[in-house]
Design a protein around this motif. Structure first.
Motif, PDB file in Angstrom:
ATOM      1  N   GLY A 275       0.805  -1.220   0.000  1.00 46.52           N
ATOM      2  CA  GLY A 275       0.000   0.000   0.000  1.00 46.52           C
ATOM      3  C   GLY A 275       0.835   1.265   0.000  1.00 46.52           C
ATOM      4  N   LEU A 276       1.989   1.230  -0.700  1.00 44.48           N
ATOM      5  CA  LEU A 276       2.906   2.362  -0.663  1.00 44.48           C
ATOM      6  C   LEU A 276       2.988   3.114  -1.985  1.00 44.48           C
ATOM      7  CD1 LEU A 276       5.893   0.687   1.259  1.00 44.48           C
ATOM      8  CD2 LEU A 276       4.165   2.235   2.199  1.00 44.48           C
ATOM      9  N   ASP A 277       2.037   2.918  -2.857  1.00 42.29           N
ATOM     10  CA  ASP A 277       2.119   3.548  -4.184  1.00 42.29           C
ATOM     11  C   ASP A 277       2.211   5.062  -4.113  1.00 42.29           C
ATOM     12  OD1 ASP A 277       1.983   1.319  -6.112  1.00 42.29           O
ATOM     13  OD2 ASP A 277       0.070   0.913  -5.149  1.00 42.29           O
ATOM     14  N   ASP A 278       1.640   5.670  -3.074  1.00 38.52           N
ATOM     15  CA  ASP A 278       1.677   7.122  -2.962  1.00 38.52           C
ATOM     16  C   ASP A 278       2.915   7.618  -2.214  1.00 38.52           C
ATOM     17  OD1 ASP A 278       0.865   5.982  -0.571  1.00 38.52           O
ATOM     18  OD2 ASP A 278      -0.397   7.681   0.006  1.00 38.52           O
ATOM     19  N   ARG A 279       3.764   6.683  -1.752  1.00 37.75           N
ATOM     20  CA  ARG A 279       4.937   7.076  -0.961  1.00 37.75           C
ATOM     21  C   ARG A 279       6.257   6.609  -1.563  1.00 37.75           C
ATOM     22  NH1 ARG A 279       3.940   4.745   4.798  1.00 37.75           N
ATOM     23  NH2 ARG A 279       5.991   5.713   5.142  1.00 37.75           N
ATOM     24  N   VAL A 280       6.204   5.641  -2.474  1.00 34.56           N
ATOM     25  CA  VAL A 280       7.426   5.085  -3.059  1.00 34.56           C
ATOM     26  C   VAL A 280       7.391   5.244  -4.574  1.00 34.56           C
ATOM     27  CG1 VAL A 280       8.864   3.044  -3.360  1.00 34.56           C
ATOM     28  CG2 VAL A 280       7.675   3.421  -1.187  1.00 34.56           C
ATOM     29  N   THR A 281       8.454   5.823  -5.128  1.00 32.52           N
ATOM     30  CA  THR A 281       8.569   6.022  -6.570  1.00 32.52           C
ATOM     31  C   THR A 281       9.765   5.258  -7.102  1.00 32.52           C
ATOM     32  OG1 THR A 281       7.639   8.253  -6.411  1.00 32.52           O
ATOM     33  CG2 THR A 281       8.870   7.726  -8.412  1.00 32.52           C
ATOM     34  N   LEU A 282       9.566   4.481  -8.152  1.00 32.87           N
ATOM     35  CA  LEU A 282      10.662   3.827  -8.865  1.00 32.87           C
ATOM     36  C   LEU A 282      10.810   4.538 -10.199  1.00 32.87           C
ATOM     37  CD1 LEU A 282       9.167   1.324  -7.134  1.00 32.87           C
ATOM     38  CD2 LEU A 282      11.039   0.068  -8.185  1.00 32.87           C
ATOM     39  N   THR A 283      11.967   5.159 -10.420  1.00 33.56           N
ATOM     40  CA  THR A 283      12.139   5.983 -11.611  1.00 33.56           C
ATOM     41  C   THR A 283      12.561   5.193 -12.844  1.00 33.56           C
ATOM     42  OG1 THR A 283      14.490   6.434 -11.233  1.00 33.56           O
ATOM     43  CG2 THR A 283      12.883   7.863 -10.101  1.00 33.56           C
ATOM     44  N   GLY A 284      13.136   3.990 -12.652  1.00 35.47           N
ATOM     45  CA  GLY A 284      13.802   3.320 -13.756  1.00 35.47           C
ATOM     46  C   GLY A 284      15.120   4.028 -14.042  1.00 35.47           C
ATOM     47  N   PHE A 285      15.777   3.651 -15.139  1.00 41.65           N
ATOM     48  CA  PHE A 285      17.040   4.283 -15.490  1.00 41.65           C
ATOM     49  C   PHE A 285      16.815   5.751 -15.842  1.00 41.65           C
ATOM     50  CE2 PHE A 285      18.215  -0.193 -16.612  1.00 41.65           C
ATOM     51  CZ  PHE A 285      19.246  -0.318 -15.693  1.00 41.65           C
ATOM     52  N   VAL A 286      17.701   6.624 -15.367  1.00 42.65           N
ATOM     53  CA  VAL A 286      17.590   8.051 -15.635  1.00 42.65           C
ATOM     54  C   VAL A 286      18.940   8.578 -16.095  1.00 42.65           C
ATOM     55  CG1 VAL A 286      15.781   8.346 -13.888  1.00 42.65           C
ATOM     56  CG2 VAL A 286      18.180   8.703 -13.250  1.00 42.65           C
ATOM     57  N   ASP A 287      18.936   9.802 -16.646  1.00 41.12           N
ATOM     58  CA  ASP A 287      20.204  10.403 -17.056  1.00 41.12           C
ATOM     59  C   ASP A 287      20.854  11.092 -15.855  1.00 41.12           C
ATOM     60  OD1 ASP A 287      18.998  12.937 -16.703  1.00 41.12           O
ATOM     61  OD2 ASP A 287      18.444  13.066 -18.818  1.00 41.12           O
ATOM     62  N   GLN A 288      22.064  11.616 -16.071  1.00 38.06           N
ATOM     63  CA  GLN A 288      22.835  12.200 -14.985  1.00 38.06           C
ATOM     64  C   GLN A 288      22.149  13.409 -14.364  1.00 38.06           C
ATOM     65  OE1 GLN A 288      25.894  11.471 -13.339  1.00 38.06           O
ATOM     66  NE2 GLN A 288      25.449   9.481 -14.232  1.00 38.06           N
ATOM     67  N   ASP A 289      21.487  14.215 -15.180  1.00 37.04           N
ATOM     68  CA  ASP A 289      20.803  15.396 -14.634  1.00 37.04           C
ATOM     69  C   ASP A 289      19.670  14.994 -13.698  1.00 37.04           C
ATOM     70  OD1 ASP A 289      22.471  17.135 -15.961  1.00 37.04           O
ATOM     71  OD2 ASP A 289      21.135  17.380 -17.685  1.00 37.04           O
ATOM     72  N   GLN A 290      18.909  13.974 -14.079  1.00 35.61           N
ATOM     73  CA  GLN A 290      17.812  13.497 -13.222  1.00 35.61           C
ATOM     74  C   GLN A 290      18.356  12.863 -11.949  1.00 35.61           C
ATOM     75  OE1 GLN A 290      16.196  11.233 -16.648  1.00 35.61           O
ATOM     76  NE2 GLN A 290      14.191  12.036 -16.035  1.00 35.61           N
ATOM     77  N   LEU A 291      19.465  12.156 -12.084  1.00 34.71           N
ATOM     78  CA  LEU A 291      20.105  11.531 -10.921  1.00 34.71           C
ATOM     79  C   LEU A 291      20.511  12.604  -9.909  1.00 34.71           C
ATOM     80  CD1 LEU A 291      22.918   8.864 -11.135  1.00 34.71           C
ATOM     81  CD2 LEU A 291      23.206  10.880  -9.718  1.00 34.71           C
ATOM     82  N   ARG A 292      21.189  13.626 -10.405  1.00 30.35           N
ATOM     83  CA  ARG A 292      21.638  14.694  -9.513  1.00 30.35           C
ATOM     84  C   ARG A 292      20.454  15.428  -8.889  1.00 30.35           C
ATOM     85  NH1 ARG A 292      25.733  15.210 -13.736  1.00 30.35           N
ATOM     86  NH2 ARG A 292      27.771  14.662 -12.860  1.00 30.35           N
ATOM     87  N   ASP A 293      19.377  15.592  -9.656  1.00 29.52           N
ATOM     88  CA  ASP A 293      18.189  16.263  -9.130  1.00 29.52           C
ATOM     89  C   ASP A 293      17.598  15.484  -7.956  1.00 29.52           C
ATOM     90  OD1 ASP A 293      15.813  18.180  -9.347  1.00 29.52           O
ATOM     91  OD2 ASP A 293      14.834  16.244  -9.673  1.00 29.52           O
ATOM     92  N   ALA A 294      17.551  14.165  -8.080  1.00 22.49           N
ATOM     93  CA  ALA A 294      17.011  13.340  -6.988  1.00 22.49           C
ATOM     94  C   ALA A 294      17.855  13.492  -5.738  1.00 22.49           C
ATOM     95  CB  ALA A 294      16.938  11.881  -7.421  1.00 22.49           C
ATOM     96  N   LEU A 295      19.179  13.495  -5.906  1.00 19.48           N
ATOM     97  CA  LEU A 295      20.065  13.639  -4.755  1.00 19.48           C
ATOM     98  C   LEU A 295      19.928  15.025  -4.119  1.00 19.48           C
ATOM     99  CD1 LEU A 295      23.270  11.841  -6.097  1.00 19.48           C
ATOM    100  CD2 LEU A 295      21.606  10.951  -4.458  1.00 19.48           C
ATOM    101  N   GLN A 296      19.669  16.031  -4.944  1.00 18.55           N
ATOM    102  CA  GLN A 296      19.480  17.381  -4.416  1.00 18.55           C
ATOM    103  C   GLN A 296      18.201  17.503  -3.591  1.00 18.55           C
ATOM    104  OE1 GLN A 296      21.525  20.304  -4.614  1.00 18.55           O
ATOM    105  NE2 GLN A 296      22.885  18.576  -4.984  1.00 18.55           N
ATOM    106  N   ARG A 297      17.167  16.771  -3.989  1.00 16.10           N
ATOM    107  CA  ARG A 297      15.889  16.837  -3.281  1.00 16.10           C
ATOM    108  C   ARG A 297      15.850  15.958  -2.035  1.00 16.10           C
ATOM    109  NH1 ARG A 297      12.483  14.400  -5.858  1.00 16.10           N
ATOM    110  NH2 ARG A 297      13.567  13.753  -7.773  1.00 16.10           N
ATOM    111  N   GLY A 298      16.777  15.024  -1.933  1.00 13.83           N
ATOM    112  CA  GLY A 298      16.745  14.057  -0.847  1.00 13.83           C
ATOM    113  C   GLY A 298      17.105  14.640   0.506  1.00 13.83           C
TER     114      GLY A 298
END
Length: 415
Positions: A275-298
């Motif tokens: 029951g975690l669909d609204d709390r857990v996101t799986l992005t799949g493979f992403v590019d470097q800009d998206q990767l860095r964005d996730a780390l910035q938001r974490g």
């Protein structure tokens, strides 16, 4: 992107022709492939003639070609290969084809040094043929036979221990031919020495261009837990998802799993079943800009893996100024100093993982800031330029002392 070129201890010396033997490389995404690309790009940027022998993943583009990786051009020698049954990225070649290709490539390239990144397929051929030609051999081990056998469904379970011993014996033979052998951390070096007759293994960090990441020390607007890496068994991402499921709802914590892999479908199903669909996101493979964005938001980075020989992903998170919660396993304690830049939890223990995540998410702003600054301080010792300096010295046959022997805190891969 590699760091700006600085003065190297090797500056002014003749450039080298370096051949890197890789059993995994782009377009595959894993720690070893990332390290190889960054190493090759850094060496090319310093003016060396870099060649990489790697599998062809389509078997349509074969032979010698120029490719660009990490902003640098290098020569690739793509060889015919087949997918290893049950493994997400490993390729194999028939022994006589490996030897044939190795002979042709070495006679064509005439390298000053061969740097092989594993003993499994291409590394074996390169070491055997390179030894015959008297070429300097440097080996780096990124792999554990135990991990490979997790995907070897053709081997019955009662034969696994014997297969692991055979795997380490094969590693010992290939690395035994090298003039120098490295691993990303001292723990990984000890592990290789414990399981083979190879000695004097030195630890050389895979390195990271910390300048490519923004060490964000500002408070984050939400409690976001980030994982970055391949979705495979040894990462134990299912434990992380289950830990998030038992966090106090008042924390309003979310989890972003950045990366793809063979377990993506199963992990999505697990998220839904909990029951975690609204709390857990799986992005799949992403590019470097998206990767860095996730780390910035974490708000915190989680690494539940039990088989990291270093963990480039963890270093990327630290370079982004994140506190880290990681399994107390293999080389992760070299990066995560318990109570200083994060917390270590008992491997596989979902409750302990949840408790350590809660501790980070409920710390005061001053405590979080101290953890962030310590992550940046620790990862600074893993500057990719230091790694390049060390390998240039090894390639030339210079004496290199293991940083761990000097008492320096310069440790911290896998893939």
């Amino acid at each position: 992107m590699t760091s700006a070129v600085r003065r190297s201890p090797q500056e002014g010396k003749p450039r080298l022709r370096i051949l890197i033997g890789a059993d995994t490389f782009w377009p595959q995404i894993n720690g070893a492939a990332t390290f190889i690309a960054r190493l090759a790009a850094g060496l090319a940027e310093r003016g060396h003639d870099v060649h990489i022998v790697a599998p062809s993943y389509s078997n349509e583009k074969l032979g010698q070609m120029v490719e660009e990786h990490e902003g640098q051009k290098m020569t690739l020698h793509r060889v015919y290969s087949w997918k290893w049954p049950g493994h997400p990225w490993l390729r194999f070649m028939l022994p006589w084809r490996v030897m044939h290709n190795s002979r042709i490539i070495l006679d064509r390239v005439k390298p000053d040094v061969i740097h092989f990144q594993s003993h499994i397929v291409i590394g074996r051929g390169m070491t055997l043929e390179g030894s015959k030609r008297g070429i300097r051999l440097v080996g780096t081990n990124h792999f554990m036979p135990e991990n490979l056998l997790d995907h070897a469904f053709i081997i019955p379970r009662f034969l696994r221990k014997k297969a692991v011993r055979m795997g380490w014996a094969a590693a010992g033979r290939s690395f035994g031919r090298a003039g120098r052998v490295t691993t990303p951390t001292r723990r990984a070096a000890d592990y290789l020495e414990e399981n083979t007759l190879v000695r004097d293994v030195i630890s050389v960090s895979c390195g990271i261009n910390a300048d490519g990441y923004n060490g964000n020390l500002e408070p984050k607007p939400e409690n976001l837990i980030v994982f970055l890496g391949r979705l495979s068994d040894e990462k134990q991402i299912d434990r992380l998802i289950r830990a998030v499921a038992i966090l106090d709802p008042a924390l309003d914590a979310k989890l972003e799993i950045v990366g793809g892999g063979e377990l993506e479908g199963k992990l999505r199903a697990l998220v839904t079943s909990l029951g975690l669909d609204d709390r857990v996101t799986l992005t799949g493979f992403v590019d470097q800009d998206q990767l860095r964005d996730a780390l910035q938001r974490g708000s915190v980075f989680a690494m539940p893996s039990v088989a990291e020989l270093q963990s480039i992903s963890t270093m990327e998170a630290m370079a982004s100024g994140l506190p880290v919660v990681a399994a107390n396993a293999m080389a992760l304690p070299h990066l995560v100093h318990d109570g200083e830049n994060g917390f270590l939890f008992e491997p596989g223990n979902v409750e302990d993982l949840a408790e350590k995540l809660t501790r980070v998410l409920t710390m005061s702003a001053d405590e979080v800031l101290a953890f962030k600054k310590e992550s940046l301080a620790i990862v600074a010792a893993h500057d990719i330029q230091r790694t390049l300096d060390t390998f240039e010295s090894l390639y030339r046959g210079d004496e290199v002392t293991d940083p761990a022997a000097l008492g320096k805190n310069t440790e911290g891969a896998s893939f």
